[in-house]
Every structure is written in structure tokens, then in C-alpha cells.
Write an enzyme that holds these catalytic residues in place. Sequence first.
Site, PDB file in Angstrom:
ATOM      1  N   LYS A 156       0.827  -1.211  -0.185  1.00  0.00           N
ATOM      2  CA  LYS A 156      -0.060   0.095   0.108  1.00  0.00           C
ATOM      3  C   LYS A 156       0.933   1.322   0.029  1.00  0.00           C
ATOM      4  O   LYS A 156       1.877   1.236   0.671  1.00  0.00           O
ATOM      5  CB  LYS A 156      -1.053  -0.028   1.179  1.00  0.00           C
ATOM      6  CG  LYS A 156      -1.845   1.238   1.214  1.00  0.00           C
ATOM      7  CD  LYS A 156      -2.788   1.213   2.400  1.00  0.00           C
ATOM      8  CE  LYS A 156      -2.102   1.573   3.892  1.00  0.00           C
ATOM      9  NZ  LYS A 156      -1.734   3.196   3.842  1.00  0.00           N
ATOM     10  N   ASP A 172      -3.565   4.265  -1.996  1.00  0.00           N
ATOM     11  CA  ASP A 172      -4.510   4.669  -0.604  1.00  0.00           C
ATOM     12  C   ASP A 172      -4.375   6.148  -0.631  1.00  0.00           C
ATOM     13  O   ASP A 172      -3.770   6.639   0.480  1.00  0.00           O
ATOM     14  CB  ASP A 172      -3.880   4.073   0.570  1.00  0.00           C
ATOM     15  CG  ASP A 172      -4.855   4.175   1.678  1.00  0.00           C
ATOM     16  OD1 ASP A 172      -6.204   4.654   1.597  1.00  0.00           O
ATOM     17  OD2 ASP A 172      -4.323   4.378   2.918  1.00  0.00           O
ATOM     18  N   LYS A 185      -7.813   8.140  -0.804  1.00  0.00           N
ATOM     19  CA  LYS A 185      -9.046   8.598  -0.082  1.00  0.00           C
ATOM     20  C   LYS A 185      -9.250   9.708  -0.659  1.00  0.00           C
ATOM     21  O   LYS A 185      -9.763  10.839   0.058  1.00  0.00           O
ATOM     22  CB  LYS A 185      -8.734   8.535   1.428  1.00  0.00           C
ATOM     23  CG  LYS A 185      -8.122   7.458   2.243  1.00  0.00           C
ATOM     24  CD  LYS A 185      -8.070   7.313   3.640  1.00  0.00           C
ATOM     25  CE  LYS A 185      -7.645   6.190   4.344  1.00  0.00           C
ATOM     26  NZ  LYS A 185      -6.120   6.140   4.138  1.00  0.00           N
ATOM     27  N   ASP A 202     -14.143  14.706  -2.788  1.00  0.00           N
ATOM     28  CA  ASP A 202     -13.998  16.030  -3.325  1.00  0.00           C
ATOM     29  C   ASP A 202     -15.502  16.227  -4.103  1.00  0.00           C
ATOM     30  O   ASP A 202     -16.227  15.222  -4.203  1.00  0.00           O
ATOM     31  CB  ASP A 202     -12.902  16.554  -4.237  1.00  0.00           C
ATOM     32  CG  ASP A 202     -12.705  18.151  -4.169  1.00  0.00           C
ATOM     33  OD1 ASP A 202     -13.544  18.915  -4.385  1.00  0.00           O
ATOM     34  OD2 ASP A 202     -11.544  18.262  -4.014  1.00  0.00           O
ATOM     35  N   THR A 251     -10.659   3.320  10.901  1.00  0.00           N
ATOM     36  CA  THR A 251     -10.503   2.459  11.850  1.00  0.00           C
ATOM     37  C   THR A 251     -10.111   3.279  13.238  1.00  0.00           C
ATOM     38  O   THR A 251     -10.115   2.542  14.152  1.00  0.00           O
ATOM     39  CB  THR A 251      -9.604   1.221  11.776  1.00  0.00           C
ATOM     40  OG1 THR A 251      -8.336   1.647  11.265  1.00  0.00           O
ATOM     41  CG2 THR A 251     -10.191   0.444  10.563  1.00  0.00           C
ATOM     42  N   ARG A 279       2.684  -1.304  10.922  1.00  0.00           N
ATOM     43  CA  ARG A 279       3.914  -1.244  11.902  1.00  0.00           C
ATOM     44  C   ARG A 279       4.064  -2.556  12.297  1.00  0.00           C
ATOM     45  O   ARG A 279       5.347  -3.060  12.680  1.00  0.00           O
ATOM     46  CB  ARG A 279       3.430  -0.480  13.171  1.00  0.00           C
ATOM     47  CG  ARG A 279       3.756   1.072  12.767  1.00  0.00           C
ATOM     48  CD  ARG A 279       2.984   2.242  13.614  1.00  0.00           C
ATOM     49  NE  ARG A 279       1.579   2.082  13.317  1.00  0.00           N
ATOM     50  CZ  ARG A 279       0.669   2.952  14.212  1.00  0.00           C
ATOM     51  NH1 ARG A 279       1.281   3.758  15.050  1.00  0.00           N
ATOM     52  NH2 ARG A 279      -0.725   2.771  13.989  1.00  0.00           N
TER      53      ARG A 279
END
Length: 232
Positions: free
Chosen positions: A32, A59, A61, A64, A119, A211
Site C-alpha cells: 500500500k 491509498d 482516499k 471532493d 478504523t 507497523r
Amino acid sequence: MGKDVIIACDFSSAAKTFEFLDRFTGRKPFVKIGMELFYAEGPAIVKEIKKRGHKIFLDLKLHDIPNTVKKAMSVLSNLDVDLCNLHAGGTVRMMEAALEGLTREDGTRPLLIAVTQLTSTDQESMENDLLIKEPIDKVVMHYAANAKKAGLDGVVCSPLEAGKVHDICGKEFITVTPGVRFADGDVGDQKRVMTPAEAKKIGSDYIVVGRPITAAEDPVAAYERCVAEFCD
């Protein structure tokens, strides 16, 4: 469609990204590319990672007005990514416009998915910050249904919601789930989390792991552990 683990390459530079990816001498993981890396390095980083044989989830997002999103998606469609996304909160019309822009002249396009609720968002913050009083589960399912109505391929959602999304939108509707942590790991700033094995059991199609892999002492071993728990 098989399950897969997507590594969130949330690095600040191409040098750090390739230092990480060079560790993977065997299978090439699905990666990603998020805002931090894309804004630092631009489209060139996408092209280089693709050239190295990786599948890419871009990614960014988008959110608009419909025409702006349509034009932006038209540009992104030229990068040959495998998956990209936008915010379902931008309305059905915006999602339809995005799909139009993403579709190339020959009819091909990357998969397009919508973010339902991040999330890091829980019921309290949704009510207090966004003034959305409905239960978060109901909101996520409504956004997922809107994404399907607009013709999208799936949604980004918490693994806690993946099973219900499939119940409402069908088994072929893709669920991409961040918020995945090992049982013995730190949840960080995620609020709605699950282990890879749990995400598999509940029906996630793809898990996005950052991570727990990128900050691991042995990232390749951590990635293979994720694959073993989620895919095998």
C-alpha cells in the site's frame, strides 16, 4: 479471488521504502502506498514499485466534488495500480464519477473501493466530532451499500464489520481491512482491531498491515507470519 496481505509502506522517502522492500528476496508482497509516501515522491514511486513486480494499493482516499474526483481518477488510472480508493462519505454521485474517471478507453481499470469509517473512529468520536448519532455499525453498512449501488468493487472497513458487509453486499464485494494486529502486539492508535487469524475467520478478503511488519525486528518473518495466519 484469493486472500492476501497488503503491507502498508508508510515511509517518508523512496530510499526508506526500497531499503525495506529490498529485504523481500522471495515473494513480492502486495504493498500500500499512502499519502505520506505519494506526497513525498509523487507518481514516480508508484511506477518504480510496480516495475519491481509488486501489486499496489494506492491509498489516497479521494473526497471532493464529483467532477474533481473524476478527473483525478482519470490521471491515477494511468499509473497501472491494482487497487485505489475514495471516501464513501462523498456521496453515491461522487463514487459514480470516480468510476467513470478510473475506467480507461479499453474498458479496463483498477479495483475501486470506498472507505466507510476510519478504523481510528469509534462511536464516541463519530457522535461528538461528526454529529452522526446512528450506531457506527449501521453507518458502515449504509456506506457499504451506497458503494455497491455506485458500482464499486468493495470497501475498506474494520475487520469487525467485514462479515456483515458480505451479508449485505454479497460475497464478491471486496472487504479490505486495516486495524489488524498480532495477538501479542501493540494496537497503536487503532480502535477497532483484530488478529490476522480472526480477520480470516470473519471473512476479510485483504488485510492491510503496517507497523507490525514494517517496525518488526525481522519484517520478512513478520510478513510470512501474517500470510500463514491469514492466507494459508
